[in-house]
Design a protein around this motif. Structure first.
Motif, mmCIF file in Angstrom:
data_model
loop_
_atom_site.group_PDB
_atom_site.id
_atom_site.type_symbol
_atom_site.label_atom_id
_atom_site.label_comp_id
_atom_site.label_asym_id
_atom_site.label_seq_id
_atom_site.Cartn_x
_atom_site.Cartn_y
_atom_site.Cartn_z
ATOM 1 N N PRO A 89 2.662 -2.682 -1.021
ATOM 2 C CA PRO A 89 3.648 -2.844 -2.099
ATOM 3 C C PRO A 89 4.853 -1.936 -1.958
ATOM 4 N N GLU A 90 4.668 -0.731 -1.424
ATOM 5 C CA GLU A 90 5.788 0.197 -1.288
ATOM 6 C C GLU A 90 6.808 -0.322 -0.274
ATOM 7 N N ALA A 91 6.314 -0.845 0.846
ATOM 8 C CA ALA A 91 7.212 -1.380 1.867
ATOM 9 C C ALA A 91 7.665 -2.791 1.521
ATOM 10 N N GLY A 92 6.911 -3.467 0.642
ATOM 11 C CA GLY A 92 7.252 -4.837 0.279
ATOM 12 C C GLY A 92 7.021 -5.817 1.400
ATOM 13 N N THR A 93 6.001 -5.557 2.242
ATOM 14 C CA THR A 93 5.717 -6.431 3.377
ATOM 15 C C THR A 93 4.236 -6.382 3.720
ATOM 16 N N LEU A 94 3.824 -7.321 4.558
ATOM 17 C CA LEU A 94 2.516 -7.229 5.184
ATOM 18 C C LEU A 94 2.575 -6.112 6.217
ATOM 19 N N SER A 95 1.531 -5.301 6.284
ATOM 20 C CA SER A 95 1.565 -4.112 7.133
ATOM 21 C C SER A 95 0.304 -4.014 7.973
ATOM 22 N N PHE A 96 0.472 -3.969 9.293
ATOM 23 C CA PHE A 96 -0.677 -3.785 10.176
ATOM 24 C C PHE A 96 -1.190 -2.352 10.093
ATOM 25 N N GLU A 97 -0.280 -1.402 9.899
ATOM 26 C CA GLU A 97 -0.695 -0.008 9.748
ATOM 27 C C GLU A 97 -1.602 0.146 8.528
ATOM 28 N N ALA A 98 -1.228 -0.480 7.417
ATOM 29 C CA ALA A 98 -2.066 -0.424 6.222
ATOM 30 C C ALA A 98 -3.396 -1.124 6.456
ATOM 31 N N LEU A 99 -3.368 -2.201 7.226
ATOM 32 C CA LEU A 99 -4.605 -2.910 7.560
ATOM 33 C C LEU A 99 -5.544 -2.019 8.355
ATOM 34 N N GLN A 100 -4.996 -1.257 9.287
ATOM 35 C CA GLN A 100 -5.829 -0.334 10.052
ATOM 36 C C GLN A 100 -6.450 0.728 9.155
ATOM 37 N N ARG A 101 -5.702 1.201 8.190
ATOM 38 C CA ARG A 101 -6.242 2.188 7.251
ATOM 39 C C ARG A 101 -7.391 1.590 6.464
ATOM 40 N N ARG A 102 -7.236 0.350 6.034
ATOM 41 C CA ARG A 102 -8.315 -0.318 5.293
ATOM 42 C C ARG A 102 -9.550 -0.480 6.174
ATOM 43 N N ALA A 103 -9.332 -0.885 7.416
ATOM 44 C CA ALA A 103 -10.465 -1.139 8.311
ATOM 45 C C ALA A 103 -11.211 0.143 8.674
ATOM 46 N N ALA A 104 -10.515 1.281 8.633
ATOM 47 C CA ALA A 104 -11.145 2.551 8.994
ATOM 48 C C ALA A 104 -11.679 3.322 7.787
ATOM 49 N N ALA A 105 -11.496 2.774 6.592
ATOM 50 C CA ALA A 105 -11.888 3.496 5.371
ATOM 51 C C ALA A 105 -13.403 3.638 5.270
ATOM 52 N N ARG A 106 -13.823 4.708 4.638
ATOM 53 C CA ARG A 106 -15.246 4.891 4.331
ATOM 54 C C ARG A 106 -15.563 4.223 2.997
ATOM 55 N N ALA A 107 -16.833 3.993 2.757
ATOM 56 C CA ALA A 107 -17.250 3.257 1.563
ATOM 57 C C ALA A 107 -16.751 3.913 0.276
ATOM 58 N N ARG A 108 -16.713 5.259 0.231
ATOM 59 C CA ARG A 108 -16.325 5.928 -1.010
ATOM 60 C C ARG A 108 -14.820 5.862 -1.270
ATOM 61 N N THR A 109 -14.014 5.693 -0.207
ATOM 62 C CA THR A 109 -12.562 5.611 -0.390
ATOM 63 C C THR A 109 -12.040 4.179 -0.380
ATOM 64 N N ALA A 110 -12.884 3.219 0.029
ATOM 65 C CA ALA A 110 -12.436 1.831 0.161
ATOM 66 C C ALA A 110 -11.947 1.218 -1.150
ATOM 67 N N PRO A 111 -12.631 1.418 -2.299
ATOM 68 C CA PRO A 111 -12.144 0.804 -3.541
ATOM 69 C C PRO A 111 -10.744 1.256 -3.932
ATOM 70 N N ALA A 112 -10.441 2.548 -3.781
ATOM 71 C CA ALA A 112 -9.108 3.032 -4.135
ATOM 72 C C ALA A 112 -8.053 2.458 -3.206
ATOM 73 N N LEU A 113 -8.370 2.397 -1.917
ATOM 74 C CA LEU A 113 -7.428 1.800 -0.970
ATOM 75 C C LEU A 113 -7.236 0.317 -1.245
ATOM 76 N N ALA A 114 -8.316 -0.375 -1.616
ATOM 77 C CA ALA A 114 -8.234 -1.805 -1.898
ATOM 78 C C ALA A 114 -7.309 -2.084 -3.073
#
Length: 395
Positions: A89-114
């Motif tokens: 939302p901040e960049a206003g675009t689809l982001s592969f960098e953000a996707l990588q962050r989601r894919a590397a997230a741990r279970a306890r941080t995943a809901p906040a990132l989602a």
């Protein structure tokens, strides 16, 4: 047989252009998204778990909790193939960098990132429906069955159906126009009569490539024998920022560029900077800084994140191996999205005022000097916004 993870997805081989008529019988063309390949398995009965499997067999449903919750919209016994995408939302675009962050997230941080970086799923194939495996069916029939849940259940975000056409004219339009949208990088070509063959490169992928320019700020190797180039662009403050690196130079390319290189002066803007060996890598290049007064004309695909090319850059497609431009004035680099390649009949790119242009051909070099006239290039945003509720462009 009921499919269960791991299932290796069918793959695609790369091509430069859309295959000509006759190469593939009854071709179909899909938009190719720059995402994270993922298979979705819904449970075959009540009480079962939704599973999300990556191309490399990892189960990542704990990292995409909203996709798992949204799978309640899907029928039981379903297996989908597609791409996960993430909206920033901040960049206003689809982001592969953000996707990588989601894919590397741990279970306890995943809901906040989602919640902060929502994920979407664009599906382009179906491997199982109602618990019945469909791998041996032709793509024509699989596509028909893939469309059923979208029409019968009126599926909404985060689920999206990948656009498909059998019209090659429309496919070319997609390749030339839709790839201006962040997250769309090209086309995927399938045969309407093709079966789904796990782990086999039976499809064809075409990424849009454009000719653009970037400042040569560093190299690997030595000044006399450069191996690859590290490229940059100036931001709005005038600071030279890294945007990518090239593929390794061929011997003749290395010889030609070596003739133009000059060792860096004190105060180089990249002094003390380390350069990653590839996108997301923790390894670093052994780089040599050079005077940043050369501009390379290069060919780049659309895999760009926050102004950085994720894939190595290569020579342009104008018939030259590489094009070098030297500017007498302080310059910056602009032009995202990259401009289309321009060439004259003898494969000589159209030079502009203020350039000393050296165009390397197969066996010789031509140089052209034009009247002085300073012009500057800057790094600018290339992304076009798409709606977060409908990340997949539809025809």
């Amino acid at each position: 047989m009921v499919l269960r993870p791991p299932v290796r997805p069918m793959l695609a081989q790369a091509a430069e252009t859309i295959p000509p008529p006759g190469v593939l019988r009854d071709p179909a063309y899909e938009q190719k998204f720059d995402g994270y390949r993922m298979l979705v398995f819904t449970p075959t009965g009540p009480g079962g778990r939704v599973l999300l499997q990556t191309r490399r067999d990892a189960l990542v449903q704990d990292r995409f909790p909203i996709l798992v919750a949204a799978a309640e919209q899907l029928p039981l016994g379903l297996v989908l193939d597609g791409e996960a995408l993430v909206w920033d939302p901040e960049a206003g675009t689809l982001s592969f960098e953000a996707l990588q962050r989601r894919a590397a997230a741990r279970a306890r941080t995943a809901p906040a990132l989602a919640a902060r970086l929502p994920a979407y799923y664009v599906t382009f194939d179906i491997l199982q429906a109602d618990g019945t495996e469909l791998l041996t069916l032709p793509y024509r029939e699989r596509r028909r069955r893939l469309e059923v849940p979208f029409s019968s259940r009126a599926l909404t975000a985060p689920w999206s159906l990948c656009p498909m056409t059998t019209n090659v004219v429309k496919a070319r339009e997609w390749l030339e126009s839709w790839t201006d949208v962040s997250g769309v990088e090209g086309l995927l070509v399938k045969g309407m009569n093709q079966r789904y063959l796990p782990n086999y490169r039976g499809w064809t992928k075409i990424r849009r490539r454009d000719t653009t320019e970037a400042v040569i700020g560093a190299i690997t190797g030595t000044l006399t024998r450069p191996q690859l180039l590290i490229l940059g662009r100036h931001d709005h403050t005038g600071r030279l920022r890294t945007v990518g690196r090239t593929v390794p130079l061929r011997p003749e390319q290395a010889r030609q560029i070596a003739e133009q290189l000059t060792a860096a002066d004190p105060g180089h803007p990249w002094q003390g900077v380390r350069f990653a060996a590839s996108w997301g890598s923790r390894d670093f290049l052994d780089a040599t800084l050079i005077r940043p007064d050369l501009v390379a004309e290069i060919s780049a695909d659309r895999s760009i994140d926050r102004g950085v090319y994720r894939h190595p850059l290569r020579s342009d497609s104008s018939g030259c191996a590489w094009t070098w431009r030297w500017r007498t004035s302080r310059h910056s680099v602009r032009g995202l999205p990259p401009r289309p390649a321009e060439s004259t009949g003898d494969h000589r790119p159209k030079a502009r005022h203020g350039d000393l242009l050296v165009c390397e051909r197969v066996s010789r070099v031509r140089a052209f000097r034009l009247p002085a006239g300073a012009h500057r290039y800057r790094l600018c945003s290339h992304h076009q916004n798409t709606s977060p509720t409908a990340p997949a462009p539809m025809p």
